[in-house]
Design a protein around this motif. Structure first.
Motif, PDB file in Angstrom:
ATOM      1  N   ALA A 233       0.820  -1.211   0.000  1.00 23.86           N
ATOM      2  CA  ALA A 233       0.000   0.000   0.000  1.00 23.86           C
ATOM      3  C   ALA A 233       0.854   1.262   0.000  1.00 23.86           C
ATOM      4  N   ASP A 234       2.132   1.139   0.380  1.00 26.50           N
ATOM      5  CA  ASP A 234       3.025   2.297   0.421  1.00 26.50           C
ATOM      6  C   ASP A 234       3.821   2.476  -0.860  1.00 26.50           C
ATOM      7  N   LEU A 235       3.570   1.649  -1.877  1.00 24.80           N
ATOM      8  CA  LEU A 235       4.379   1.721  -3.086  1.00 24.80           C
ATOM      9  C   LEU A 235       4.118   2.988  -3.894  1.00 24.80           C
ATOM     10  N   GLU A 236       2.886   3.514  -3.862  1.00 19.53           N
ATOM     11  CA  GLU A 236       2.628   4.775  -4.570  1.00 19.53           C
ATOM     12  C   GLU A 236       3.518   5.889  -4.031  1.00 19.53           C
ATOM     13  N   ARG A 237       3.608   5.959  -2.711  1.00 22.39           N
ATOM     14  CA  ARG A 237       4.465   6.988  -2.096  1.00 22.39           C
ATOM     15  C   ARG A 237       5.917   6.753  -2.465  1.00 22.39           C
ATOM     16  N   LEU A 238       6.345   5.483  -2.474  1.00 22.44           N
ATOM     17  CA  LEU A 238       7.721   5.156  -2.828  1.00 22.44           C
ATOM     18  C   LEU A 238       8.026   5.561  -4.268  1.00 22.44           C
ATOM     19  N   ALA A 239       7.106   5.245  -5.192  1.00 20.76           N
ATOM     20  CA  ALA A 239       7.319   5.614  -6.593  1.00 20.76           C
ATOM     21  C   ALA A 239       7.369   7.123  -6.757  1.00 20.76           C
TER      22      ALA A 239
END
Length: 357
Positions: A233-239
């Motif tokens: 769920a945190d991958l958008e922020r990571l990208a």
């Protein structure tokens, strides 16, 4: 204190032999001889650890002489104890100790003219000390082995915790510091621009995030290593953090299935994080695609970029080894390498419940 304990042991054994003789009937007429022999059979106890068989033979010979001189004497109990310690401290050839004990007991039978019943008791008294010493030594060896296994297990757990800490520090702090470096470089190129202001704000946010993750990581290590960690769920922020003017990161999700186990969810995040960090550090890719495909069996994570293949020196670094370890712990598979159409691909298949993909 060790020598005092040994002296007290000898004194106690000699006193016990003399007192048992006195309590069994009339006190022997030759008291000094009783004391000398009782002390003599006890003195070899001093060397029972260093020369166990020598101590047993010496005590047995003195006991044999004492039995020939004293008509009634309970001193043979001490040599039996010394034979027991001889088997205990002598790690090899217990049969030799049994043979010596048998010869000693045969000599005792000849000296006292033992009958059939007494001879039977003598045989039992020959075997019992050796068997007892052997059983005690086996118990000691098993206890030592158990202790070694426990120590080895403790060292293994400690090594796993250290590896876990190293992977997390590398994954979390390394990622943030890389992003900070990129944003700082962007700020230097666009100084005085509104983009510089945004970059500096991002640097501040990432720095705070890095510090928070380090604190949480150390607290997690001291409390429980399986505590809640970042997930897909945190991958958008990571990208978003690693996207720049010259690099576009696209995140796609497909498939179906329920919520993934926390270990799978967290491992997927770390695989993507490490793959994107490697793209930023070692690749000139301008487009990166992160694809998560989920079904009833598990989760497939694929990170594909259009950059040139990484040099051989960077192809299997600490980060990729960390990814392999994480995926292996979940009984998954990981493939890392160039693709025929150009670019670099990282693909991890993570089973939902440890079954093969």
């Amino acid at each position: 204190m060790h020598w005092l304990r040994e002296v007290l042991l000898v004194a106690g054994a000699a006193t016990t032999a003399a007192l048992l003789t006195a309590l069994q009937g009339p006190v022997p007429a030759d008291i000094p001889l009783l004391i000398v022999f009782s002390t003599g059979i006890s003195l070899p106890l001093l060397i029972r650890r260093v020369l166990p068989l020598t101590a047993a033979v010496t005590s047995a010979v003195i006991a044999l002489a004492g039995m020939a001189q004293l008509h009634r004497w309970e001193g043979m109990l001490v040599p039996m104890a010394v034979f027991c310690t001889a088997v205990y401290y002598r790690s090899r050839r217990p049969a030799l100790v049994l043979a010596v004990s048998t010869c000693w007991m045969a000599g005792i039978c000849m000296v006292i003219n033992a009958g059939v019943l007494a001879l039977t008791n003598m045989v039992i008294m020959t075997i019992a000390p050796v068997a007892t010493g052997y059983a005690l030594r086996l118990h000691r060896d098993r206890a030592d082995q158990t202790l070694r296994v426990q120590r080895a297990e403790a060292e293994r757990v400690l090594a796993e915790e250290r590896n876990w800490l190293a992977r997390n520090v590398h994954d979390s702090v390394g990622h943030h510091l890389t992003a900070i470096r990129l944003q700082a470089a962007a700020a230097r190129r666009t100084r005085g621009d509104t983009s510089a202001t945004r970059a500096l704000e991002t640097i501040s946010d990432l720095s705070l995030s890095a510090l928070t993750e380090v604190r949480d990581l150390l607290q997690t290590l001291s409390e429980h290593p399986a505590a809640l960690q970042p997930g897909t769920a945190d991958l958008e922020r990571l990208a978003g953090q690693l996207t720049s003017a010259g690099r576009t990161i696209t995140l796609r999700r497909s498939g179906r299935g329920g919520v993934m186990p926390p270990a799978v969810d967290h491992t997927a995040y770390r695989v993507v994080q490490e793959a994107l960090t490697n793209v930023v550090r070692h690749s000139d890719a301008t487009e990166v695609t992160v694809h998560l495909r989920q079904d009833d069996h598990g989760l497939r994570v694929e990170v594909l970029d259009n950059g040139a293949p990484a040099p051989a020196s960077q192809a299997e670094g600490q980060g990729i080894r960390g990814m392999r370890e994480r995926v292996h712990l979940l009984h998954g598979t990981l493939s890392v390498g160039p693709v025929e159409t150009g670019g670099w691909r990282v693909r991890a298949d993570l089973p939902r419940e440890g079954n093969a993909w």
